[in-house]
Design an enzyme around this catalytic site. Structure first.
Site, PDB file in Angstrom:
ATOM      1  N   HIS A 249       3.231  -6.773   2.378  1.00  0.00           N
ATOM      2  CA  HIS A 249       2.190  -7.752   3.051  1.00  0.00           C
ATOM      3  C   HIS A 249       2.291  -8.895   2.230  1.00  0.00           C
ATOM      4  O   HIS A 249       2.142  -9.046   1.322  1.00  0.00           O
ATOM      5  CB  HIS A 249       0.647  -7.345   2.910  1.00  0.00           C
TER       6      HIS A 249
ATOM      7  N   GLN B 262      -2.122   2.688   3.104  1.00  0.00           N
ATOM      8  CA  GLN B 262      -1.186   2.727   3.907  1.00  0.00           C
ATOM      9  C   GLN B 262      -1.149   3.606   5.258  1.00  0.00           C
ATOM     10  O   GLN B 262      -1.875   4.638   5.301  1.00  0.00           O
ATOM     11  CB  GLN B 262       0.235   3.357   3.306  1.00  0.00           C
ATOM     12  N   SER B 263      -1.080   2.585   6.301  1.00  0.00           N
ATOM     13  CA  SER B 263      -1.173   3.392   7.815  1.00  0.00           C
ATOM     14  C   SER B 263       0.163   3.398   8.474  1.00  0.00           C
ATOM     15  O   SER B 263       0.249   4.094   9.326  1.00  0.00           O
ATOM     16  CB  SER B 263      -2.242   2.420   8.562  1.00  0.00           C
ATOM     17  N   VAL B 264       1.188   2.632   8.117  1.00  0.00           N
ATOM     18  CA  VAL B 264       2.445   2.940   8.640  1.00  0.00           C
ATOM     19  C   VAL B 264       3.470   3.184   7.745  1.00  0.00           C
ATOM     20  O   VAL B 264       3.486   2.454   6.492  1.00  0.00           O
ATOM     21  CB  VAL B 264       2.725   1.353   9.387  1.00  0.00           C
TER      22      VAL B 264
ATOM     23  N   HIS C 105       6.604  -1.861   3.538  1.00  0.00           N
ATOM     24  CA  HIS C 105       6.570  -3.138   3.936  1.00  0.00           C
ATOM     25  C   HIS C 105       5.677  -3.790   3.095  1.00  0.00           C
ATOM     26  O   HIS C 105       4.704  -3.229   2.303  1.00  0.00           O
ATOM     27  CB  HIS C 105       5.835  -3.097   5.368  1.00  0.00           C
TER      28      HIS C 105
ATOM     29  N   ASN D 141       1.051  -1.262   0.111  1.00  0.00           N
ATOM     30  CA  ASN D 141      -0.086  -0.037  -0.108  1.00  0.00           C
ATOM     31  C   ASN D 141       0.855   1.125  -0.088  1.00  0.00           C
ATOM     32  O   ASN D 141       1.632   1.557   0.924  1.00  0.00           O
ATOM     33  CB  ASN D 141      -0.769  -0.187   1.247  1.00  0.00           C
TER      34      ASN D 141
HETATM   35  P1  DGP Z   1      -0.575  -0.609   5.797  1.00  0.00           P
HETATM   36  O1  DGP Z   1      -1.874  -0.497   6.075  1.00  0.00           O
HETATM   37  O2  DGP Z   1      -0.180  -1.206   4.538  1.00  0.00           O
HETATM   38  O3  DGP Z   1       0.357   0.589   6.322  1.00  0.00           O
HETATM   39  O4  DGP Z   1      -0.286  -2.003   6.723  1.00  0.00           O
HETATM   40  C1  DGP Z   1       0.193  -1.863   8.258  1.00  0.00           C
HETATM   41  C2  DGP Z   1       0.068  -3.125   8.762  1.00  0.00           C
HETATM   42  O5  DGP Z   1       0.782  -2.893   9.991  1.00  0.00           O
HETATM   43  C3  DGP Z   1      -1.547  -3.237   9.304  1.00  0.00           C
HETATM   44  O6  DGP Z   1      -2.070  -4.427   8.539  1.00  0.00           O
HETATM   45  C4  DGP Z   1      -1.729  -3.489  10.669  1.00  0.00           C
HETATM   46  C5  DGP Z   1      -0.257  -3.868  11.082  1.00  0.00           C
HETATM   47  N1  DGP Z   1       0.138  -3.315  12.462  1.00  0.00           N
HETATM   48  C6  DGP Z   1      -0.006  -1.988  12.834  1.00  0.00           C
HETATM   49  N2  DGP Z   1       0.497  -1.871  14.219  1.00  0.00           N
HETATM   50  C7  DGP Z   1       1.044  -2.986  14.356  1.00  0.00           C
HETATM   51  C8  DGP Z   1       2.028  -3.581  15.320  1.00  0.00           C
HETATM   52  O7  DGP Z   1       2.070  -2.883  16.565  1.00  0.00           O
HETATM   53  N3  DGP Z   1       2.265  -4.827  15.520  1.00  0.00           N
HETATM   54  C9  DGP Z   1       1.947  -5.854  14.348  1.00  0.00           C
HETATM   55  N4  DGP Z   1       2.442  -6.944  14.510  1.00  0.00           N
HETATM   56  N5  DGP Z   1       1.500  -5.104  13.221  1.00  0.00           N
HETATM   57  C10 DGP Z   1       0.957  -3.889  13.179  1.00  0.00           C
END
Ligand code: DGP
Length: 114
Positions: free
Chosen positions: A102, A94-96, A100, A87
């Site tokens: 998936h 995208q949230s982080v 990355h 994303n």
């Molecule tokens: P995106 O939305 O593409 O940026 O994906 C970010 C993903 O990160 C989302 O599927 C949830 C995951 N995520 C968020 N916070 C954490 C965390 O603290 N630990 C883990 N293992 N995953 C997380």
């Protein structure tokens, strides 16, 4: 110095993560909110915010991620049927903001994705 991203903290062990793979360039851990029986996040150690922020200097790293991802899928038992998702940007989900991949597998995956 820039604040560490959430995923840098997980890779550094500051925040717990269910790690499934590590090497000098990247690491992978299970998504906290899995969208499928297998949902692993493959993260480069270099905190590139988005795929669109990668440069030519990152070509080797990006290729490495694409070579490692199938190995992780195979180790999870789904080497013949997995999906990779990146994303890029909030409007794409995208949230982080630490690049990355998936790695999703373990159930029928429809096309096109939502
Ligand atoms: P995106 O939305 O593409 O940026 O994906 C970010 C993903 O990160 C989302 O599927 C949830 C995951 N995520 C968020 N916070 C954490 C965390 O603290 N630990 C883990 N293992 N995953 C997380």
């Amino acid at each position: 110095m820039a604040e560490m991203t959430l995923f840098e903290k997980i890779l550094a062990g500051e925040i717990p993560g269910d790690m499934v793979y590590e090497d000098e360039h990247c690491a992978a851990f299970r998504d906290i909110n899995p969208a499928a029986p297998v949902h692993v996040l493959l993260v480069p150690r270099k905190p590139i915010p988005r795929l669109a922020d990668a440069s030519g200097d990152d070509a080797g790293l990006l290729g490495h991620l694409l070579l490692v991802a199938p190995k992780i899928a195979a180790a999870e038992g789904f080497g013949d049927a997995f999906r990779l998702v990146v994303n890029n940007g909030a409007d794409a989900g995208q949230s982080v903001f630490h690049l990355h991949l998936h790695i999703i597998a373990g159930r029928p995956l429809k096309w096109p994705p939502g």
